[in-house]
Design an enzyme around this catalytic site. Structure first.
Site, PDB file in Angstrom:
ATOM      1  CG  HIS A   1       8.203  11.029 -26.368  1.00 35.86           C
ATOM      2  ND1 HIS A   1       6.870  11.266 -26.612  1.00 35.86           N
ATOM      3  CD2 HIS A   1       8.529  11.798 -25.308  1.00 35.86           C
ATOM      4  CE1 HIS A   1       6.416  12.145 -25.735  1.00 35.86           C
ATOM      5  NE2 HIS A   1       7.396  12.485 -24.927  1.00 35.86           N
TER       6      HIS A   1
ATOM      7  CG  ASN B   1       0.955  17.763 -20.675  1.00 37.64           C
ATOM      8  OD1 ASN B   1       1.896  17.081 -20.305  1.00 37.64           O
ATOM      9  ND2 ASN B   1      -0.201  17.805 -20.038  1.00 37.64           N
TER      10      ASN B   1
ATOM     11  NE  ARG C   1       2.720  17.247 -13.187  1.00 34.68           N
ATOM     12  CZ  ARG C   1       3.197  16.376 -12.331  1.00 34.68           C
ATOM     13  NH1 ARG C   1       2.737  16.337 -11.102  1.00 34.68           N
ATOM     14  NH2 ARG C   1       4.147  15.530 -12.679  1.00 34.68           N
TER      15      ARG C   1
ATOM     16  CE  LYS D   1       1.532  14.092 -14.901  1.00 36.26           C
ATOM     17  NZ  LYS D   1       1.411  14.638 -16.279  1.00 36.26           N
TER      18      LYS D   1
ATOM     19  CD  GLU E   1      10.072  16.848 -22.404  1.00 34.62           C
ATOM     20  OE1 GLU E   1       9.409  17.762 -21.899  1.00 34.62           O
ATOM     21  OE2 GLU E   1       9.590  15.997 -23.186  1.00 34.62           O
TER      22      GLU E   1
ATOM     23  NE  ARG F   1      -4.124  -1.964   1.799  1.00 38.92           N
ATOM     24  CZ  ARG F   1      -4.099  -3.081   2.526  1.00 38.92           C
ATOM     25  NH1 ARG F   1      -3.206  -3.224   3.480  1.00 38.92           N
ATOM     26  NH2 ARG F   1      -4.975  -4.025   2.304  1.00 38.92           N
TER      27      ARG F   1
ATOM     28  CD  GLU G   1      -1.439  17.018 -16.610  1.00 38.54           C
ATOM     29  OE1 GLU G   1      -0.426  16.375 -16.276  1.00 38.54           O
ATOM     30  OE2 GLU G   1      -1.944  16.961 -17.721  1.00 38.54           O
TER      31      GLU G   1
ATOM     32  CG  HIS H   1       4.259  16.710 -24.528  1.00 40.50           C
ATOM     33  ND1 HIS H   1       5.053  17.833 -24.508  1.00 40.50           N
ATOM     34  CD2 HIS H   1       5.009  15.726 -23.964  1.00 40.50           C
ATOM     35  CE1 HIS H   1       6.213  17.544 -23.936  1.00 40.50           C
ATOM     36  NE2 HIS H   1       6.219  16.274 -23.600  1.00 40.50           N
TER      37      HIS H   1
ATOM     38  CG  HIS I   1       1.061  12.365 -26.998  1.00 40.74           C
ATOM     39  ND1 HIS I   1       0.428  12.896 -25.901  1.00 40.74           N
ATOM     40  CD2 HIS I   1       2.307  12.037 -26.583  1.00 40.74           C
ATOM     41  CE1 HIS I   1       1.262  12.887 -24.866  1.00 40.74           C
ATOM     42  NE2 HIS I   1       2.407  12.368 -25.262  1.00 40.74           N
TER      43      HIS I   1
ATOM     44  CE  LYS J   1       7.445  17.506 -13.684  1.00 41.07           C
ATOM     45  NZ  LYS J   1       7.567  16.271 -14.424  1.00 41.07           N
TER      46      LYS J   1
HETATM   47  P1  NAD Z   1      15.161   5.341 -20.533  1.00 45.21           P
HETATM   48  O1  NAD Z   1      14.972   5.193 -19.106  1.00 45.21           O
HETATM   49  O2  NAD Z   1      14.815   4.181 -21.400  1.00 45.21           O
HETATM   50  O3  NAD Z   1      16.685   5.774 -20.803  1.00 45.21           O
HETATM   51  C1  NAD Z   1      17.128   5.951 -22.123  1.00 45.21           C
HETATM   52  C2  NAD Z   1      18.377   5.127 -22.402  1.00 45.21           C
HETATM   53  O4  NAD Z   1      19.504   5.759 -21.794  1.00 45.21           O
HETATM   54  C3  NAD Z   1      18.345   3.709 -21.860  1.00 45.21           C
HETATM   55  O5  NAD Z   1      18.917   2.846 -22.805  1.00 45.21           O
HETATM   56  C4  NAD Z   1      19.236   3.779 -20.616  1.00 45.21           C
HETATM   57  O6  NAD Z   1      19.845   2.558 -20.321  1.00 45.21           O
HETATM   58  C5  NAD Z   1      20.239   4.831 -21.022  1.00 45.21           C
HETATM   59  N1  NAD Z   1      20.864   5.587 -19.934  1.00 45.21           N
HETATM   60  C6  NAD Z   1      20.230   6.326 -18.983  1.00 45.21           C
HETATM   61  N2  NAD Z   1      21.132   7.000 -18.255  1.00 45.21           N
HETATM   62  C7  NAD Z   1      22.352   6.681 -18.718  1.00 45.21           C
HETATM   63  C8  NAD Z   1      23.677   7.083 -18.401  1.00 45.21           C
HETATM   64  N3  NAD Z   1      23.936   8.011 -17.495  1.00 45.21           N
HETATM   65  N4  NAD Z   1      24.703   6.512 -19.088  1.00 45.21           N
HETATM   66  C9  NAD Z   1      24.450   5.616 -20.072  1.00 45.21           C
HETATM   67  N5  NAD Z   1      23.221   5.233 -20.461  1.00 45.21           N
HETATM   68  C10 NAD Z   1      22.186   5.757 -19.788  1.00 45.21           C
HETATM   69  O7  NAD Z   1      14.316   6.571 -21.133  1.00 45.21           O
HETATM   70  P2  NAD Z   1      14.239   8.128 -20.770  1.00 45.21           P
HETATM   71  O8  NAD Z   1      14.332   8.824 -22.052  1.00 45.21           O
HETATM   72  O9  NAD Z   1      15.148   8.473 -19.674  1.00 45.21           O
HETATM   73  O10 NAD Z   1      12.747   8.240 -20.221  1.00 45.21           O
HETATM   74  C11 NAD Z   1      11.646   7.959 -21.048  1.00 45.21           C
HETATM   75  C12 NAD Z   1      10.498   7.520 -20.189  1.00 45.21           C
HETATM   76  O11 NAD Z   1      10.177   8.562 -19.275  1.00 45.21           O
HETATM   77  C13 NAD Z   1       9.219   7.209 -20.957  1.00 45.21           C
HETATM   78  O12 NAD Z   1       8.699   5.987 -20.518  1.00 45.21           O
HETATM   79  C14 NAD Z   1       8.282   8.335 -20.573  1.00 45.21           C
HETATM   80  O13 NAD Z   1       6.919   7.953 -20.590  1.00 45.21           O
HETATM   81  C15 NAD Z   1       8.765   8.672 -19.196  1.00 45.21           C
HETATM   82  N6  NAD Z   1       8.446  10.037 -18.730  1.00 45.21           N
HETATM   83  C16 NAD Z   1       7.865  10.160 -17.513  1.00 45.21           C
HETATM   84  C17 NAD Z   1       7.567  11.418 -17.017  1.00 45.21           C
HETATM   85  C18 NAD Z   1       6.986  11.560 -15.643  1.00 45.21           C
HETATM   86  O14 NAD Z   1       6.631  12.681 -15.254  1.00 45.21           O
HETATM   87  N7  NAD Z   1       6.922  10.493 -14.874  1.00 45.21           N
HETATM   88  C19 NAD Z   1       7.890  12.560 -17.756  1.00 45.21           C
HETATM   89  C20 NAD Z   1       8.480  12.398 -19.000  1.00 45.21           C
HETATM   90  C21 NAD Z   1       8.763  11.120 -19.489  1.00 45.21           C
HETATM   91  N1  GLY Z   2       6.012  15.519 -17.790  1.00 44.87           N
HETATM   92  C1  GLY Z   2       4.819  16.241 -17.508  1.00 44.87           C
HETATM   93  C2  GLY Z   2       4.442  16.217 -16.076  1.00 44.87           C
HETATM   94  O1  GLY Z   2       5.184  15.760 -15.234  1.00 44.87           O
HETATM   95  O2  GLY Z   2       3.391  16.678 -15.747  1.00 44.87           O
END
Ligand code: NAD
Ligand code: GLY
Length: 361
Positions: free
Chosen positions: A265, A245, A241, A143, A185, A121, A237, A248, A252, A227
């Site tokens: 993306h 986006n 917030r 998120k 971003e 939980r 949001e 975005h 999308h 942020k």
């Molecule tokens: P990811 O976590 O897949 O990382 C991208 C790549 O970089 C991976 O291959 C990883 O192994 C590599 N990597 C990361 N750090 C590294 C480092 N220091 N050295 C070497 N390699 C490294 O993807 P991402 O682009 O970091 O994140 C994308 C995800 O984030 C998506 O799923 C998206 O939906 C999510 N997201 C979430 C939010 C939120 O608010 N929670 C906001 C934006 C995006």
């Molecule tokens: N990445 C958008 C948010 O965190 O709201």
């Protein structure tokens, strides 16, 4: 070192941005690790480089540090992986007072956060983001979630971390493509909230592509500050917030009509921001010079500003089924100058098509 507070009452937490933070011994979170057990959730790429170092750093504060390393990439962000992590946590004896540590990009961050939100939980978690995107966006704001075959991020919850620890030096190992993904971003923050910051980016393109750690420390801290300000005012949001986006909705739609294969993306976000700005120009909300400035900065940073082979009609159809569409009304976040945006509720088909066409080669 920079310390930024995300103000959310008793769920407030600090974001620490400090070069060398991860390699300098303890991580300084002994007040967070209360029962001395923690599980690191990472991916194989990141754990291979930083796992031992982080486990050692956590070991200064915890007695029992275990880990699970997922296959890198978006495909790991799914429910079956959540279940695997639950089993690992149970096998390792994690209790309600234990801590999950997300180490990696947005994928380990989102999935580890979701595990923490739901395990027994809800237990505490700490974000150690290692991609630029995770440092400036996904690790802050709570998120969490996973994808479904029907779409991205459809299952999840808001669950704030106890702390976010950022060491810009880890960007040295981040592949250049992933750096660009975060840069889209970064530019977004300048356009939506901070004209001075946008100018700093314009003046430091070489150092951003470098990557120069001193500039990144400043840039990451500012993005986190912006942020944190938004999240503190609108955690769930329900209003403000949504400005995060920006671009975005177009992005999308680009991803959807290109079957999620044609456009990664981050490329879709960069083109989407250009479309949103052009839409603003055609509606008389934004001056053309500002839209041109944004396009030029994105381009100098190696981000695409135009797309190929998109069908505007299919884009509109895809936008209408976006999960952020409310009551069938398309709301766009549009800048009225660099550094300020507002929600535009008067989207019209003709102008949307014009904006899409203006961003196609
Ligand atoms: P990811 O976590 O897949 O990382 C991208 C790549 O970089 C991976 O291959 C990883 O192994 C590599 N990597 C990361 N750090 C590294 C480092 N220091 N050295 C070497 N390699 C490294 O993807 P991402 O682009 O970091 O994140 C994308 C995800 O984030 C998506 O799923 C998206 O939906 C999510 N997201 C979430 C939010 C939120 O608010 N929670 C906001 C934006 C995006
Ligand atoms: N990445 C958008 C948010 O965190 O709201």
């Amino acid at each position: 070192m920079r310390r930024i507070k995300v103000r959310l009452g008793d769920r407030s937490y600090d974001i620490v941005v400090k070069p060398g933070l991860l390699s300098n011994g303890g991580l300084g979170i002994s007040d967070i690790i209360t029962d001395r057990k923690c599980l690191i959730v990472s991916d194989e790429n990141v754990y291979k480089i930083y796992g031992t170092l982080i486990a050692k750093g956590l070991g200064a504060d915890a007695e029992d540090v275990t880990h699970i390393a997922l296959q890198p990439g978006e495909r790991s962000k799914r429910l079956s992986m959540v279940e695997r992590i639950y089993h690992k946590a149970l096998a390792d004896g994690l209790e309600r007072s234990s801590i999950v540590v997300a180490l990696g990009g947005g994928v380990p961050g989102d999935i580890a956060g979701f595990v923490a939100a739901t395990y027994m939980r809800g237990i505490g978690f700490v974000q150690i983001p290692t991609s630029l995107l995770a440092m400036v966006d996904s690790s802050v704001g709570g998120k969490t979630g996973v994808d479904m075959p029907e779409g991205k991020n459809l299952i999840g919850s808001f669950w704030q971390p106890k702390a976010v620890l950022i060491d810009p030096e880890v960007l040295a190992t981040l592949p250049p493509k992933e750096l660009r993904c975060g840069l889209a971003e970064v530019v977004k923050y300048g356009v939506i909230m901070d004209a001075e910051f946008f100018e700093l980016l314009e003046n430091n393109v070489g150092k951003l592509l470098g990557p120069d750690m001193a500039v990144y420390t400043k840039v990451i801290a500012r993005c986190c500050e912006l942020k944190a300000e938004v999240v503190s005012k609108d955690e769930r949001e329900s209003g403000l917030r949504a400005i995060l986006n920006y671009g975005h909705t177009f992005a999308h739609a680009i991803e959807k009509v290109s079957g999620f294969e044609g456009y990664p993306h981050w490329e879709a976000v960069a083109v989407g921001m250009n479309m949103a700005a052009r839409y603003g120009v055609f509606k008389g909300i934004l001056d053309k010079r500002s839209a041109d400035r944004q396009e030029k900065l994105l381009d100098r940073l190696g981000l695409p500003v135009k797309a190929v082979g998109l069908d505007p009609e299919s884009m509109i159809e895809a936008m209408s089924s976006d999960k952020k569409v409310r009551d069938g009304v398309l709301n766009f976040i549009i800048p009225d100058r660099i550094g300020r945006v507002s929600m535009n509720k008067t989207a019209d088909r003709k102008t949307i098509i014009k904006a899409i066409k203006a961003c196609m080669v």
